[in-house]
Scaffold this motif. Structure first.
Motif, PDB file in Angstrom:
ATOM      1  N   ALA A   1      -7.475 -26.827  48.276  1.00  0.00           N
ATOM      2  CA  ALA A   1      -7.446 -26.799  46.751  1.00  0.00           C
ATOM      3  C   ALA A   1      -7.213 -28.144  46.367  1.00  0.00           C
ATOM      4  CB  ALA A   1      -6.682 -26.041  46.135  1.00  0.00           C
ATOM      5  N   ALA A   2      -6.414 -29.001  46.947  1.00  0.00           N
ATOM      6  CA  ALA A   2      -6.113 -30.495  46.599  1.00  0.00           C
ATOM      7  C   ALA A   2      -7.242 -31.416  46.527  1.00  0.00           C
ATOM      8  CB  ALA A   2      -5.093 -30.858  47.642  1.00  0.00           C
ATOM      9  N   THR A   3      -8.479 -31.086  47.161  1.00  0.00           N
ATOM     10  CA  THR A   3      -9.450 -32.078  47.091  1.00  0.00           C
ATOM     11  C   THR A   3     -10.431 -31.585  45.776  1.00  0.00           C
ATOM     12  OG1 THR A   3     -10.893 -30.376  48.176  1.00  0.00           O
ATOM     13  CG2 THR A   3      -9.621 -31.968  49.426  1.00  0.00           C
ATOM     14  N   VAL A   4      -9.933 -30.472  44.882  1.00  0.00           N
ATOM     15  CA  VAL A   4     -10.894 -30.269  43.603  1.00  0.00           C
ATOM     16  C   VAL A   4      -9.899 -30.508  42.515  1.00  0.00           C
ATOM     17  CG1 VAL A   4     -11.845 -28.604  42.486  1.00  0.00           C
ATOM     18  CG2 VAL A   4     -12.305 -28.630  44.800  1.00  0.00           C
ATOM     19  N   ASN A   5     -10.354 -31.069  41.388  1.00  0.00           N
ATOM     20  CA  ASN A   5      -9.596 -31.418  40.190  1.00  0.00           C
ATOM     21  C   ASN A   5      -9.719 -30.149  39.207  1.00  0.00           C
ATOM     22  OD1 ASN A   5      -8.728 -34.152  41.047  1.00  0.00           O
ATOM     23  ND2 ASN A   5     -10.380 -34.972  39.980  1.00  0.00           N
ATOM     24  N   ALA A   6      -8.791 -29.999  38.269  1.00  0.00           N
ATOM     25  CA  ALA A   6      -8.937 -29.071  37.373  1.00  0.00           C
ATOM     26  C   ALA A   6     -10.202 -29.241  36.655  1.00  0.00           C
ATOM     27  CB  ALA A   6      -7.570 -29.146  36.463  1.00  0.00           C
ATOM     28  N   PHE A   7     -10.681 -27.970  36.230  1.00  0.00           N
ATOM     29  CA  PHE A   7     -12.055 -28.211  35.530  1.00  0.00           C
ATOM     30  C   PHE A   7     -12.232 -26.987  34.563  1.00  0.00           C
ATOM     31  CE2 PHE A   7     -12.213 -25.661  39.394  1.00  0.00           C
ATOM     32  CZ  PHE A   7     -13.019 -24.710  39.158  1.00  0.00           C
ATOM     33  N   ASP A   8     -13.118 -27.297  33.728  1.00  0.00           N
ATOM     34  CA  ASP A   8     -13.509 -26.462  32.588  1.00  0.00           C
ATOM     35  C   ASP A   8     -14.733 -25.540  32.978  1.00  0.00           C
ATOM     36  OD1 ASP A   8     -11.403 -27.176  31.081  1.00  0.00           O
ATOM     37  OD2 ASP A   8     -12.617 -28.439  29.641  1.00  0.00           O
ATOM     38  N   VAL A   9     -14.966 -24.015  32.730  1.00  0.00           N
ATOM     39  CA  VAL A   9     -16.068 -23.308  32.773  1.00  0.00           C
ATOM     40  C   VAL A   9     -16.158 -22.695  31.516  1.00  0.00           C
ATOM     41  CG1 VAL A   9     -15.521 -22.975  35.377  1.00  0.00           C
ATOM     42  CG2 VAL A   9     -14.577 -21.334  34.018  1.00  0.00           C
ATOM     43  N   ALA A  10     -17.597 -22.431  31.157  1.00  0.00           N
ATOM     44  CA  ALA A  10     -18.208 -21.699  30.106  1.00  0.00           C
ATOM     45  C   ALA A  10     -18.015 -20.015  30.574  1.00  0.00           C
ATOM     46  CB  ALA A  10     -19.395 -22.154  29.841  1.00  0.00           C
ATOM     47  N   VAL A  11     -17.437 -19.374  29.584  1.00  0.00           N
ATOM     48  CA  VAL A  11     -17.681 -17.844  29.914  1.00  0.00           C
ATOM     49  C   VAL A  11     -18.671 -17.428  29.051  1.00  0.00           C
ATOM     50  CG1 VAL A  11     -15.681 -15.976  29.799  1.00  0.00           C
ATOM     51  CG2 VAL A  11     -14.778 -18.139  30.214  1.00  0.00           C
ATOM     52  N   ARG A  12     -19.380 -16.582  29.702  1.00  0.00           N
ATOM     53  CA  ARG A  12     -20.599 -15.966  29.063  1.00  0.00           C
ATOM     54  C   ARG A  12     -20.942 -14.752  29.521  1.00  0.00           C
ATOM     55  NH1 ARG A  12     -24.741 -18.107  25.910  1.00  0.00           N
ATOM     56  NH2 ARG A  12     -23.857 -20.354  26.104  1.00  0.00           N
ATOM     57  N   GLY A  13     -21.190 -13.763  28.662  1.00  0.00           N
ATOM     58  CA  GLY A  13     -21.588 -12.584  28.854  1.00  0.00           C
ATOM     59  C   GLY A  13     -20.973 -11.546  29.602  1.00  0.00           C
TER      60      GLY A  13
ATOM     61  N   LEU B   1     -23.012  -3.692  27.485  1.00  0.00           N
ATOM     62  CA  LEU B   1     -22.922  -4.718  28.399  1.00  0.00           C
ATOM     63  C   LEU B   1     -24.263  -5.438  28.340  1.00  0.00           C
ATOM     64  CD1 LEU B   1     -21.063  -2.872  31.542  1.00  0.00           C
ATOM     65  CD2 LEU B   1     -20.454  -4.543  30.072  1.00  0.00           C
ATOM     66  N   GLU B   2     -25.285  -4.802  28.198  1.00  0.00           N
ATOM     67  CA  GLU B   2     -26.669  -5.536  28.325  1.00  0.00           C
ATOM     68  C   GLU B   2     -26.775  -6.095  27.054  1.00  0.00           C
ATOM     69  OE1 GLU B   2     -31.489  -4.515  27.857  1.00  0.00           O
ATOM     70  OE2 GLU B   2     -29.903  -3.092  29.326  1.00  0.00           O
ATOM     71  N   GLU B   3     -26.426  -5.760  25.718  1.00  0.00           N
ATOM     72  CA  GLU B   3     -26.265  -6.324  24.696  1.00  0.00           C
ATOM     73  C   GLU B   3     -25.503  -7.722  24.452  1.00  0.00           C
ATOM     74  OE1 GLU B   3     -24.719  -5.384  20.183  1.00  0.00           O
ATOM     75  OE2 GLU B   3     -25.801  -3.677  21.197  1.00  0.00           O
ATOM     76  N   ALA B   4     -24.386  -7.596  25.351  1.00  0.00           N
ATOM     77  CA  ALA B   4     -23.426  -8.917  25.241  1.00  0.00           C
ATOM     78  C   ALA B   4     -23.840  -9.689  26.667  1.00  0.00           C
ATOM     79  CB  ALA B   4     -22.197  -8.387  25.295  1.00  0.00           C
ATOM     80  N   ALA B   5     -24.730  -9.413  27.311  1.00  0.00           N
ATOM     81  CA  ALA B   5     -25.034 -10.297  28.530  1.00  0.00           C
ATOM     82  C   ALA B   5     -25.229 -11.655  28.399  1.00  0.00           C
ATOM     83  CB  ALA B   5     -26.505  -9.514  29.345  1.00  0.00           C
ATOM     84  N   ALA B   6     -25.617 -12.102  27.173  1.00  0.00           N
ATOM     85  CA  ALA B   6     -25.710 -13.708  27.044  1.00  0.00           C
ATOM     86  C   ALA B   6     -24.639 -14.017  25.875  1.00  0.00           C
ATOM     87  CB  ALA B   6     -27.285 -13.824  26.459  1.00  0.00           C
ATOM     88  N   ARG B   7     -23.839 -13.211  25.386  1.00  0.00           N
ATOM     89  CA  ARG B   7     -22.740 -13.688  24.432  1.00  0.00           C
ATOM     90  C   ARG B   7     -22.079 -14.737  24.958  1.00  0.00           C
ATOM     91  NH1 ARG B   7     -18.686 -10.181  21.158  1.00  0.00           N
ATOM     92  NH2 ARG B   7     -17.789 -11.647  20.110  1.00  0.00           N
ATOM     93  N   ALA B   8     -21.886 -15.825  24.376  1.00  0.00           N
ATOM     94  CA  ALA B   8     -21.039 -16.797  24.632  1.00  0.00           C
ATOM     95  C   ALA B   8     -19.286 -16.666  24.282  1.00  0.00           C
ATOM     96  CB  ALA B   8     -21.258 -18.393  24.097  1.00  0.00           C
ATOM     97  N   PHE B   9     -18.488 -16.816  24.859  1.00  0.00           N
ATOM     98  CA  PHE B   9     -16.935 -16.538  24.639  1.00  0.00           C
ATOM     99  C   PHE B   9     -16.288 -17.843  24.701  1.00  0.00           C
ATOM    100  CE2 PHE B   9     -18.409 -12.513  26.349  1.00  0.00           C
ATOM    101  CZ  PHE B   9     -18.422 -11.702  25.521  1.00  0.00           C
ATOM    102  N   GLY B  10     -16.673 -18.986  25.038  1.00  0.00           N
ATOM    103  CA  GLY B  10     -15.717 -20.165  25.144  1.00  0.00           C
ATOM    104  C   GLY B  10     -15.771 -20.749  26.273  1.00  0.00           C
ATOM    105  N   THR B  11     -14.764 -21.746  26.558  1.00  0.00           N
ATOM    106  CA  THR B  11     -14.519 -22.181  27.892  1.00  0.00           C
ATOM    107  C   THR B  11     -12.948 -21.929  28.426  1.00  0.00           C
ATOM    108  OG1 THR B  11     -13.612 -24.225  26.899  1.00  0.00           O
ATOM    109  CG2 THR B  11     -15.881 -24.381  27.464  1.00  0.00           C
TER     110      THR B  11
END
Length: 122
Positions: free
Chosen positions: A1-13, A81-91
């Motif tokens: 894990a030391a070779t990977v820096n902290a990062f952001d990911v998008a949370v969606r669906g 679940l299907e209705e919210a499959a593409a909903r964006a929640f942030g990062t």
């Protein structure tokens, strides 16, 4: 894990394992950011060097929201679940890796962090 820096990911669906029509796990999806994939590959390589077999299922980054105690067909849940499959929640910032122990019991799973490591800042 030391070779990977902290990062952001998008949370969606929302989704479910194994299927939305018969869920056991309800999850929110995360984009497979390059750093996320690199982290997964680094962990897999390290575990393989220690003799652990590789995970046969493809990498599916997600945030587990809950587990279903008694899985059964639930058309209303599947539709939601299907209705919210593409909903964006942030990062979400991934700034730490944890080694977890999972203890299964009739009352559900219990998770205990055995050790954690911070990721270097981005």
């Amino acid at each position: 894990a030391a070779t990977v820096n902290a990062f952001d990911v998008a949370v969606r669906g929302f989704g479910a394992f194994p299927t939305p029509t018969r869920p056991r796990v309800i999850w929110a999806g995360t984009a497979p950011a390059p750093a996320f994939v690199a982290l997964c590959l680094a962990v897999d390589r390290t575990l393989a060097a220690l003799g652990c077999p590789a995970e046969p299922r493809p990498f599916a980054p997600h945030v587990t929201l809950g587990r279903v105690r008694e899985p059964r067909r639930d058309p209303a849940l599947a539709a939601a679940l299907e209705e919210a499959a593409a909903r964006a929640f942030g990062t979400l910032t991934v700034g730490r890796v944890s080694l977890m122990r999972s203890d299964l019991s009739p009352r559900g799973a219990r998770y205990t962090e055995l050790r954690g490591w911070p990721l270097p800042p981005a």
